[in-house]
Design a protein around this motif. Sequence first.
Motif, PDB file in Angstrom:
ATOM      1  N   ALA A  94       0.845  -1.197   0.000  1.00 21.19           N
ATOM      2  CA  ALA A  94       0.000   0.000   0.000  1.00 21.19           C
ATOM      3  C   ALA A  94       0.879   1.246   0.000  1.00 21.19           C
ATOM      4  CB  ALA A  94      -0.909  -0.015   1.224  1.00 21.19           C
ATOM      5  N   GLN A  95       0.375   2.288  -0.615  1.00 19.64           N
ATOM      6  CA  GLN A  95       1.174   3.490  -0.813  1.00 19.64           C
ATOM      7  C   GLN A  95       0.773   4.619   0.138  1.00 19.64           C
ATOM      8  OE1 GLN A  95       1.772   4.624  -4.940  1.00 19.64           O
ATOM      9  NE2 GLN A  95       1.431   2.528  -5.610  1.00 19.64           N
ATOM     10  N   SER A  96       1.781   5.403   0.490  1.00 19.80           N
ATOM     11  CA  SER A  96       1.611   6.513   1.418  1.00 19.80           C
ATOM     12  C   SER A  96       2.546   7.637   1.003  1.00 19.80           C
ATOM     13  CB  SER A  96       1.974   6.068   2.841  1.00 19.80           C
ATOM     14  OG  SER A  96       3.372   5.771   2.900  1.00 19.80           O
ATOM     15  N   PRO A  97       2.380   8.837   1.551  1.00 20.64           N
ATOM     16  CA  PRO A  97       3.326   9.912   1.235  1.00 20.64           C
ATOM     17  C   PRO A  97       4.774   9.549   1.547  1.00 20.64           C
ATOM     18  CG  PRO A  97       1.353  10.851   2.191  1.00 20.64           C
ATOM     19  CD  PRO A  97       1.211   9.356   2.302  1.00 20.64           C
ATOM     20  N   ALA A  98       5.018   8.775   2.611  1.00 16.03           N
ATOM     21  CA  ALA A  98       6.392   8.376   2.934  1.00 16.03           C
ATOM     22  C   ALA A  98       6.964   7.495   1.828  1.00 16.03           C
ATOM     23  CB  ALA A  98       6.428   7.644   4.274  1.00 16.03           C
ATOM     24  N   LEU A  99       6.159   6.566   1.318  1.00 18.10           N
ATOM     25  CA  LEU A  99       6.622   5.717   0.219  1.00 18.10           C
ATOM     26  C   LEU A  99       6.897   6.562  -1.019  1.00 18.10           C
ATOM     27  CD1 LEU A  99       5.541   2.246  -0.855  1.00 18.10           C
ATOM     28  CD2 LEU A  99       5.235   4.081  -2.524  1.00 18.10           C
ATOM     29  N   TRP A 100       6.036   7.537  -1.297  1.00 18.98           N
ATOM     30  CA  TRP A 100       6.255   8.400  -2.462  1.00 18.98           C
ATOM     31  C   TRP A 100       7.544   9.207  -2.327  1.00 18.98           C
ATOM     32  CZ3 TRP A 100       0.534  10.211  -1.923  1.00 18.98           C
ATOM     33  CH2 TRP A 100      -0.299   9.194  -2.385  1.00 18.98           C
ATOM     34  N   ARG A 101       7.829   9.675  -1.121  1.00 16.81           N
ATOM     35  CA  ARG A 101       9.094  10.400  -0.924  1.00 16.81           C
ATOM     36  C   ARG A 101      10.282   9.473  -1.150  1.00 16.81           C
ATOM     37  NH1 ARG A 101       5.933  12.918   3.193  1.00 16.81           N
ATOM     38  NH2 ARG A 101       6.672  11.455   4.778  1.00 16.81           N
ATOM     39  N   ALA A 102      10.158   8.222  -0.699  1.00 15.04           N
ATOM     40  CA  ALA A 102      11.240   7.262  -0.905  1.00 15.04           C
ATOM     41  C   ALA A 102      11.427   6.948  -2.383  1.00 15.04           C
ATOM     42  CB  ALA A 102      10.957   5.985  -0.118  1.00 15.04           C
ATOM     43  N   LEU A 103      10.339   6.832  -3.137  1.00 22.10           N
ATOM     44  CA  LEU A 103      10.442   6.609  -4.576  1.00 22.10           C
ATOM     45  C   LEU A 103      11.114   7.787  -5.263  1.00 22.10           C
ATOM     46  CD1 LEU A 103       6.991   4.997  -5.502  1.00 22.10           C
ATOM     47  CD2 LEU A 103       9.232   3.896  -5.570  1.00 22.10           C
ATOM     48  N   THR A 104      10.760   8.995  -4.860  1.00 19.60           N
ATOM     49  CA  THR A 104      11.404  10.188  -5.417  1.00 19.60           C
ATOM     50  C   THR A 104      12.892  10.190  -5.111  1.00 19.60           C
ATOM     51  OG1 THR A 104       9.358  11.471  -5.189  1.00 19.60           O
ATOM     52  CG2 THR A 104      11.405  12.716  -5.397  1.00 19.60           C
ATOM     53  N   GLU A 105      13.232   9.827  -3.883  1.00 20.51           N
ATOM     54  CA  GLU A 105      14.639   9.762  -3.482  1.00 20.51           C
ATOM     55  C   GLU A 105      15.389   8.698  -4.286  1.00 20.51           C
ATOM     56  OE1 GLU A 105      17.265   9.065   0.615  1.00 20.51           O
ATOM     57  OE2 GLU A 105      15.112   9.545   0.747  1.00 20.51           O
ATOM     58  N   ALA A 106      14.722   7.582  -4.564  1.00 24.83           N
ATOM     59  CA  ALA A 106      15.348   6.523  -5.366  1.00 24.83           C
ATOM     60  C   ALA A 106      15.692   7.040  -6.757  1.00 24.83           C
ATOM     61  CB  ALA A 106      14.421   5.317  -5.463  1.00 24.83           C
ATOM     62  N   GLY A 107      14.790   7.798  -7.346  1.00 25.37           N
ATOM     63  CA  GLY A 107      15.066   8.359  -8.661  1.00 25.37           C
ATOM     64  C   GLY A 107      16.254   9.298  -8.641  1.00 25.37           C
ATOM     65  N   ARG A 108      16.357  10.098  -7.611  1.00 26.76           N
ATOM     66  CA  ARG A 108      17.471  11.042  -7.502  1.00 26.76           C
ATOM     67  C   ARG A 108      18.793  10.349  -7.195  1.00 26.76           C
ATOM     68  NH1 ARG A 108      14.002  15.333  -3.808  1.00 26.76           N
ATOM     69  NH2 ARG A 108      12.775  16.241  -5.528  1.00 26.76           N
ATOM     70  N   ALA A 109      18.717   9.149  -6.619  1.00 25.96           N
ATOM     71  CA  ALA A 109      19.927   8.426  -6.224  1.00 25.96           C
ATOM     72  C   ALA A 109      20.495   7.555  -7.340  1.00 25.96           C
ATOM     73  CB  ALA A 109      19.629   7.559  -4.997  1.00 25.96           C
ATOM     74  N   LEU A 110      19.831   7.490  -8.482  1.00 32.80           N
ATOM     75  CA  LEU A 110      20.321   6.632  -9.563  1.00 32.80           C
ATOM     76  C   LEU A 110      21.686   7.108 -10.053  1.00 32.80           C
ATOM     77  CD1 LEU A 110      17.220   6.114 -11.903  1.00 32.80           C
ATOM     78  CD2 LEU A 110      18.205   4.474 -10.279  1.00 32.80           C
ATOM     79  N   PRO A 111      22.672   6.226 -10.103  1.00 40.63           N
ATOM     80  CA  PRO A 111      23.967   6.601 -10.688  1.00 40.63           C
ATOM     81  C   PRO A 111      23.819   6.871 -12.181  1.00 40.63           C
ATOM     82  CG  PRO A 111      24.134   4.574  -9.384  1.00 40.63           C
ATOM     83  CD  PRO A 111      22.686   4.854  -9.558  1.00 40.63           C
ATOM     84  N   GLY A 112      24.716   7.679 -12.712  1.00 41.19           N
ATOM     85  CA  GLY A 112      24.673   7.998 -14.132  1.00 41.19           C
ATOM     86  C   GLY A 112      24.906   6.811 -15.040  1.00 41.19           C
ATOM     87  N   SER A 113      25.441   5.729 -14.503  1.00 41.86           N
ATOM     88  CA  SER A 113      25.702   4.531 -15.295  1.00 41.86           C
ATOM     89  C   SER A 113      24.446   3.727 -15.596  1.00 41.86           C
ATOM     90  CB  SER A 113      26.696   3.624 -14.558  1.00 41.86           C
ATOM     91  OG  SER A 113      26.166   3.235 -13.294  1.00 41.86           O
ATOM     92  N   VAL A 114      23.360   3.999 -14.887  1.00 36.18           N
ATOM     93  CA  VAL A 114      22.143   3.204 -15.028  1.00 36.18           C
ATOM     94  C   VAL A 114      21.430   3.533 -16.333  1.00 36.18           C
ATOM     95  CG1 VAL A 114      19.819   2.836 -14.098  1.00 36.18           C
ATOM     96  CG2 VAL A 114      21.794   2.835 -12.571  1.00 36.18           C
ATOM     97  N   ARG A 115      21.074   2.501 -17.072  1.00 40.21           N
ATOM     98  CA  ARG A 115      20.343   2.659 -18.324  1.00 40.21           C
ATOM     99  C   ARG A 115      18.948   2.052 -18.266  1.00 40.21           C
ATOM    100  NH1 ARG A 115      23.572   0.507 -23.313  1.00 40.21           N
ATOM    101  NH2 ARG A 115      21.595   1.231 -24.224  1.00 40.21           N
ATOM    102  N   VAL A 116      18.768   1.046 -17.433  1.00 44.65           N
ATOM    103  CA  VAL A 116      17.474   0.370 -17.301  1.00 44.65           C
ATOM    104  C   VAL A 116      17.095   0.321 -15.829  1.00 44.65           C
ATOM    105  CG1 VAL A 116      16.194  -1.778 -17.634  1.00 44.65           C
ATOM    106  CG2 VAL A 116      17.828  -1.028 -19.372  1.00 44.65           C
TER     107      VAL A 116
END
Length: 263
Positions: free
Chosen positions: A34-56
């Motif tokens: 189930a989703q919550s604002p805390a999970l959404w913040r974590a998903l946003t943080e995951a996107g920002r944490a992606l290394p530049g080497s990631v393609r998929v």
Amino acid sequence: MASLDPVLDKDGVRLTVDEAIATVTLTNPAKRNAQSPALWRALTEAGRALPGSVRVVVLRAEGQSFSAGLDRQMFTPEGIEGEPTFIDLARSGDEELDATIAGYQEAFTWWRQSDIVSVAAVQGHAIGAGFQLALACDLRVVADDVQFAMRETSLGLVPDLTGTHPLVGLVGYARALEICVTGRFVGAEEAVTTGLANIAVSRDQLDETVGDLATALLAAPRDAVIETKALLRGAQERTYDDQRAAERAAQARRLRDLAGVGE
């Protein structure tokens, strides 16, 4: 999936990176993810944490359900501790309310950025916010037990987590309207037939199929993939002649890059 040290592991979201492939996993199967604002913040943080080497980027979920939608506690008068309740949101000013929803949407926007290809591996229920999270990705591989449903309208709300644009783009206005207003389930066969899913496989083949697809997506040169993705994503908004011009411009960039000739 390989066992890797997580780059991020919090609030029901885990991010791991294996060279050019990142995996984002929803990790709260006891609550059907189930989703919550805390999970959404974590998903946003995951996107920002992606290394530049990631393609998929692969999006997957633990347990029987991909995501059963919003945490039901959000619908109670007391809401989730530390988060605004629905009543709080309704009573906030226009700018504050808009900014709050925009913040929630950030968890759903980065999956289609031009320098990655995102793949959702979806099993079981993907309802409401779960459906919209799957729609946020470029591609969807589903298990044969998948059940998509958009339930927001049935609750007196609207889908507001970026799902309406890709849904209409995939299945067309009339079917998208019918899916949203009725709130009915869409199974694996219909998902593939209508374009919601790229392929459906048995539950025990889901991770392997997605892994094979992720590997295949890495075969083409990165810059060619970026240019192709931009061409395809913009095609619906461009006229035929504008799309032809965009193709010419993109091909010119690729030819000059391959030949080592500066513009």
